[in-house]
Motif scaffolding. Structure first.
Motif, PDB file in Angstrom:
ATOM      1  N   VAL A  24       5.280   9.484  20.270  1.00 44.29           N
ATOM      2  CA  VAL A  24       5.276  10.217  19.011  1.00 44.29           C
ATOM      3  C   VAL A  24       4.421   9.468  17.986  1.00 44.29           C
ATOM      4  CG1 VAL A  24       6.747  11.047  17.126  1.00 44.29           C
ATOM      5  CG2 VAL A  24       7.563  11.178  19.480  1.00 44.29           C
ATOM      6  N   VAL A  25       3.683  10.233  17.186  1.00 44.84           N
ATOM      7  CA  VAL A  25       2.903   9.691  16.081  1.00 44.84           C
ATOM      8  C   VAL A  25       3.518  10.206  14.783  1.00 44.84           C
ATOM      9  CG1 VAL A  25       0.633   9.620  14.976  1.00 44.84           C
ATOM     10  CG2 VAL A  25       0.808   9.624  17.465  1.00 44.84           C
ATOM     11  N   VAL A  26       3.695   9.298  13.817  1.00 42.33           N
ATOM     12  CA  VAL A  26       4.323   9.650  12.549  1.00 42.33           C
ATOM     13  C   VAL A  26       3.371   9.312  11.413  1.00 42.33           C
ATOM     14  CG1 VAL A  26       6.319   9.271  11.050  1.00 42.33           C
ATOM     15  CG2 VAL A  26       6.585   9.092  13.529  1.00 42.33           C
ATOM     16  N   LYS A  27       3.191  10.276  10.509  1.00 42.19           N
ATOM     17  CA  LYS A  27       2.431  10.035   9.278  1.00 42.19           C
ATOM     18  C   LYS A  27       3.451   9.893   8.151  1.00 42.19           C
ATOM     19  CE  LYS A  27      -1.041  12.045   6.199  1.00 42.19           C
ATOM     20  NZ  LYS A  27      -1.809  13.268   5.912  1.00 42.19           N
ATOM     21  N   PHE A  28       3.322   8.825   7.371  1.00 41.93           N
ATOM     22  CA  PHE A  28       4.311   8.533   6.333  1.00 41.93           C
ATOM     23  C   PHE A  28       3.634   7.858   5.147  1.00 41.93           C
ATOM     24  CE2 PHE A  28       3.755   4.764   8.799  1.00 41.93           C
ATOM     25  CZ  PHE A  28       3.885   3.722   7.906  1.00 41.93           C
ATOM     26  N   ARG A  29       4.407   7.718   4.066  1.00 48.03           N
ATOM     27  CA  ARG A  29       3.927   6.943   2.930  1.00 48.03           C
ATOM     28  C   ARG A  29       5.120   6.314   2.224  1.00 48.03           C
ATOM     29  NH1 ARG A  29       4.004   8.633  -2.415  1.00 48.03           N
ATOM     30  NH2 ARG A  29       5.097  10.582  -2.712  1.00 48.03           N
ATOM     31  N   VAL A  30       4.877   5.174   1.620  1.00 47.40           N
ATOM     32  CA  VAL A  30       5.886   4.507   0.804  1.00 47.40           C
ATOM     33  C   VAL A  30       5.809   5.146  -0.576  1.00 47.40           C
ATOM     34  CG1 VAL A  30       6.582   2.321  -0.240  1.00 47.40           C
ATOM     35  CG2 VAL A  30       5.715   2.363   2.107  1.00 47.40           C
ATOM     36  N   PHE A  31       6.937   5.698  -1.051  1.00 44.78           N
ATOM     37  CA  PHE A  31       6.908   6.347  -2.355  1.00 44.78           C
ATOM     38  C   PHE A  31       7.814   5.670  -3.385  1.00 44.78           C
ATOM     39  CE2 PHE A  31      10.492   8.392  -0.454  1.00 44.78           C
ATOM     40  CZ  PHE A  31      11.320   8.774  -1.495  1.00 44.78           C
ATOM     41  N   VAL A  32       8.732   4.817  -2.969  1.00 45.50           N
ATOM     42  CA  VAL A  32       9.524   4.012  -3.898  1.00 45.50           C
ATOM     43  C   VAL A  32       9.372   2.563  -3.441  1.00 45.50           C
ATOM     44  CG1 VAL A  32      11.779   3.603  -4.963  1.00 45.50           C
ATOM     45  CG2 VAL A  32      11.155   5.909  -4.218  1.00 45.50           C
ATOM     46  N   ILE A  88       0.852  -1.195   0.000  1.00 48.47           N
ATOM     47  CA  ILE A  88       0.000   0.000   0.000  1.00 48.47           C
ATOM     48  C   ILE A  88       0.885   1.241   0.000  1.00 48.47           C
ATOM     49  CG2 ILE A  88      -1.690   1.295   1.360  1.00 48.47           C
ATOM     50  CD1 ILE A  88      -2.720  -1.460   2.336  1.00 48.47           C
ATOM     51  N   THR A  89       0.552   2.211  -0.857  1.00 47.62           N
ATOM     52  CA  THR A  89       1.373   3.419  -0.984  1.00 47.62           C
ATOM     53  C   THR A  89       0.644   4.697  -0.594  1.00 47.62           C
ATOM     54  OG1 THR A  89       0.780   3.573  -3.323  1.00 47.62           O
ATOM     55  CG2 THR A  89       2.834   2.433  -2.788  1.00 47.62           C
ATOM     56  N   ILE A  90      -0.559   4.586  -0.053  1.00 49.84           N
ATOM     57  CA  ILE A  90      -1.242   5.794   0.428  1.00 49.84           C
ATOM     58  C   ILE A  90      -0.735   6.105   1.838  1.00 49.84           C
ATOM     59  CG2 ILE A  90      -3.274   5.531  -1.027  1.00 49.84           C
ATOM     60  CD1 ILE A  90      -4.728   4.261   1.333  1.00 49.84           C
ATOM     61  N   PRO A  91      -0.882   7.341   2.305  1.00 52.09           N
ATOM     62  CA  PRO A  91      -0.362   7.697   3.631  1.00 52.09           C
ATOM     63  C   PRO A  91      -0.931   6.829   4.752  1.00 52.09           C
ATOM     64  CG  PRO A  91      -0.919   9.671   2.406  1.00 52.09           C
ATOM     65  CD  PRO A  91      -1.431   8.505   1.604  1.00 52.09           C
ATOM     66  N   ASP A  92      -0.092   6.596   5.751  1.00 48.60           N
ATOM     67  CA  ASP A  92      -0.442   5.787   6.906  1.00 48.60           C
ATOM     68  C   ASP A  92       0.131   6.471   8.144  1.00 48.60           C
ATOM     69  OD1 ASP A  92      -1.383   3.726   8.468  1.00 48.60           O
ATOM     70  OD2 ASP A  92       0.066   2.241   7.768  1.00 48.60           O
ATOM     71  N   THR A  93      -0.382   6.127   9.299  1.00 44.79           N
ATOM     72  CA  THR A  93       0.179   6.650  10.550  1.00 44.79           C
ATOM     73  C   THR A  93       0.572   5.497  11.454  1.00 44.79           C
ATOM     74  OG1 THR A  93      -1.969   6.771  11.635  1.00 44.79           O
ATOM     75  CG2 THR A  93      -1.213   8.763  10.503  1.00 44.79           C
ATOM     76  N   THR A  94       1.541   5.763  12.300  1.00 42.47           N
ATOM     77  CA  THR A  94       1.930   4.791  13.307  1.00 42.47           C
ATOM     78  C   THR A  94       2.328   5.532  14.573  1.00 42.47           C
ATOM     79  OG1 THR A  94       3.290   2.849  13.768  1.00 42.47           O
ATOM     80  CG2 THR A  94       4.369   4.648  12.620  1.00 42.47           C
ATOM     81  N   PRO A 121      16.415   6.182   2.202  1.00 39.85           N
ATOM     82  CA  PRO A 121      16.968   5.113   1.351  1.00 39.85           C
ATOM     83  C   PRO A 121      16.048   3.898   1.231  1.00 39.85           C
ATOM     84  CG  PRO A 121      18.629   5.907   2.880  1.00 39.85           C
ATOM     85  CD  PRO A 121      17.337   6.520   3.286  1.00 39.85           C
ATOM     86  N   TYR A 122      15.069   3.773   2.111  1.00 35.57           N
ATOM     87  CA  TYR A 122      14.153   2.644   2.084  1.00 35.57           C
ATOM     88  C   TYR A 122      12.820   2.990   1.432  1.00 35.57           C
ATOM     89  CZ  TYR A 122      17.704   1.142   5.309  1.00 35.57           C
ATOM     90  OH  TYR A 122      18.912   0.853   5.876  1.00 35.57           O
ATOM     91  N   GLY A 123      12.756   4.119   0.719  1.00 30.02           N
ATOM     92  CA  GLY A 123      11.573   4.469  -0.051  1.00 30.02           C
ATOM     93  C   GLY A 123      10.408   5.001   0.746  1.00 30.02           C
ATOM     94  N   ILE A 124      10.678   5.555   1.937  1.00 26.30           N
ATOM     95  CA  ILE A 124       9.611   6.074   2.791  1.00 26.30           C
ATOM     96  C   ILE A 124       9.747   7.581   2.918  1.00 26.30           C
ATOM     97  CG2 ILE A 124       8.609   6.024   5.108  1.00 26.30           C
ATOM     98  CD1 ILE A 124       9.687   3.159   5.364  1.00 26.30           C
ATOM     99  N   GLU A 125       8.636   8.284   2.802  1.00 23.45           N
ATOM    100  CA  GLU A 125       8.592   9.731   2.990  1.00 23.45           C
ATOM    101  C   GLU A 125       7.861  10.029   4.295  1.00 23.45           C
ATOM    102  OE1 GLU A 125       6.765  13.639   0.740  1.00 23.45           O
ATOM    103  OE2 GLU A 125       5.745  11.715   0.526  1.00 23.45           O
ATOM    104  N   ILE A 126       8.499  10.797   5.169  1.00 22.68           N
ATOM    105  CA  ILE A 126       7.863  11.240   6.407  1.00 22.68           C
ATOM    106  C   ILE A 126       7.052  12.492   6.085  1.00 22.68           C
ATOM    107  CG2 ILE A 126       8.226  12.017   8.780  1.00 22.68           C
ATOM    108  CD1 ILE A 126       9.158   9.132   8.271  1.00 22.68           C
ATOM    109  N   GLN A 127       5.766  12.478   6.406  1.00 27.55           N
ATOM    110  CA  GLN A 127       4.921  13.630   6.107  1.00 27.55           C
ATOM    111  C   GLN A 127       4.728  14.527   7.319  1.00 27.55           C
ATOM    112  OE1 GLN A 127       1.502  11.715   4.249  1.00 27.55           O
ATOM    113  NE2 GLN A 127       2.406  12.092   2.239  1.00 27.55           N
ATOM    114  N   THR A 128       4.385  13.970   8.461  1.00 29.84           N
ATOM    115  CA  THR A 128       4.244  14.764   9.686  1.00 29.84           C
ATOM    116  C   THR A 128       4.707  13.955  10.888  1.00 29.84           C
ATOM    117  OG1 THR A 128       1.958  14.092  10.035  1.00 29.84           O
ATOM    118  CG2 THR A 128       2.297  16.155   8.855  1.00 29.84           C
ATOM    119  N   VAL A 129       5.132  14.685  11.903  1.00 23.88           N
ATOM    120  CA  VAL A 129       5.504  14.094  13.187  1.00 23.88           C
ATOM    121  C   VAL A 129       4.799  14.907  14.262  1.00 23.88           C
ATOM    122  CG1 VAL A 129       7.420  13.580  14.757  1.00 23.88           C
ATOM    123  CG2 VAL A 129       7.761  13.406  12.294  1.00 23.88           C
ATOM    124  N   ALA A 130       4.225  14.237  15.247  1.00 20.19           N
ATOM    125  CA  ALA A 130       3.523  14.937  16.324  1.00 20.19           C
ATOM    126  C   ALA A 130       3.768  14.214  17.649  1.00 20.19           C
ATOM    127  CB  ALA A 130       2.027  14.992  16.051  1.00 20.19           C
TER     128      ALA A 130
END
Length: 178
Positions: free
Chosen positions: A91-99, A66-72, A153-162
């Motif tokens: 901490v909560v992180v919103k991210f997505r796999v882009f590669v 899955i490549t849509i944004p996710d949170t953890t 390097p692992y194809g993940i983009e961090i979108q937000t951190v809270a």
């Protein structure tokens, strides 16, 4: 009684299947004889759909993600700030796999690797500032930058951190370094 027969039929069906479907929220890669061959999406299959033909008999195999944004939510961390205040942060992180090929091929146990890298970034940033700065200065951008530097390097983009929570530990013992 019939379970072994059903298992054999399912295995045989998977073995001869000559197509795969990639959904709109996914991307995938095709491995041919165990090596990367191509990237597939929901738009580059037959007639602009996610329907993709693959070689059967185990010659080609599809891995998708899955490549849509996710949170953890990261596990709670007990840290000591630079002025010796013991705290627990969540901490909560919103991210997505882009590669997707980097995500699937460059690291095993992707979720654990992501959590470890993200937790290390939080620790690196929080332990070099004072508790007062933690509450007054926007350090979330620094944490996001530190995470992104190590996870890209692992194809993940961090979108937000809270921050979910920041708590003072009453009986914290200062760290001793040698």
């Amino acid at each position: 009684m019939f379970q072994p027969i059903f298992d054999a039929l399912i295995y045989f069906w998977d073995f001869i299947q000559f197509w795969d479907i990639i959904y709109q929220y996914e991307e995938g890669i095709v491995l041919r004889l165990g090596n990367y061959n191509r990237r597939i999406t929901s738009k580059n299959g037959w007639f602009g759909t996610g329907f993709h033909l693959i070689w059967p008999l185990g010659i080609e195999y599809v891995l998708d993600h899955i490549t849509i944004p996710d949170t953890t939510a990261l596990n709670s961390q007990s840290l000591t700030t630079s002025d010796g205040v013991g705290i627990t942060v969540e901490v909560v992180v919103k991210f997505r796999v882009f590669v997707v090929e980097d995500y699937l091929l460059k690291v095993t146990d992707q979720e654990a690797a992501f959590a470890d890298i993200a937790a290390a970034a939080v620790s690196d940033v929080v332990t070099i500032i004072t508790y007062e700065d933690l509450l007054t200065v926007d350090i979330l951008a620094d944490i996001k930058t530190e995470m992104q530097k190590n996870i890209i390097p692992y194809g993940i983009e961090i979108q937000t951190v809270a921050f979910r929570t920041i708590r003072i530990i009453n009986d914290a013992v200062p760290l001793i370094s040698t």
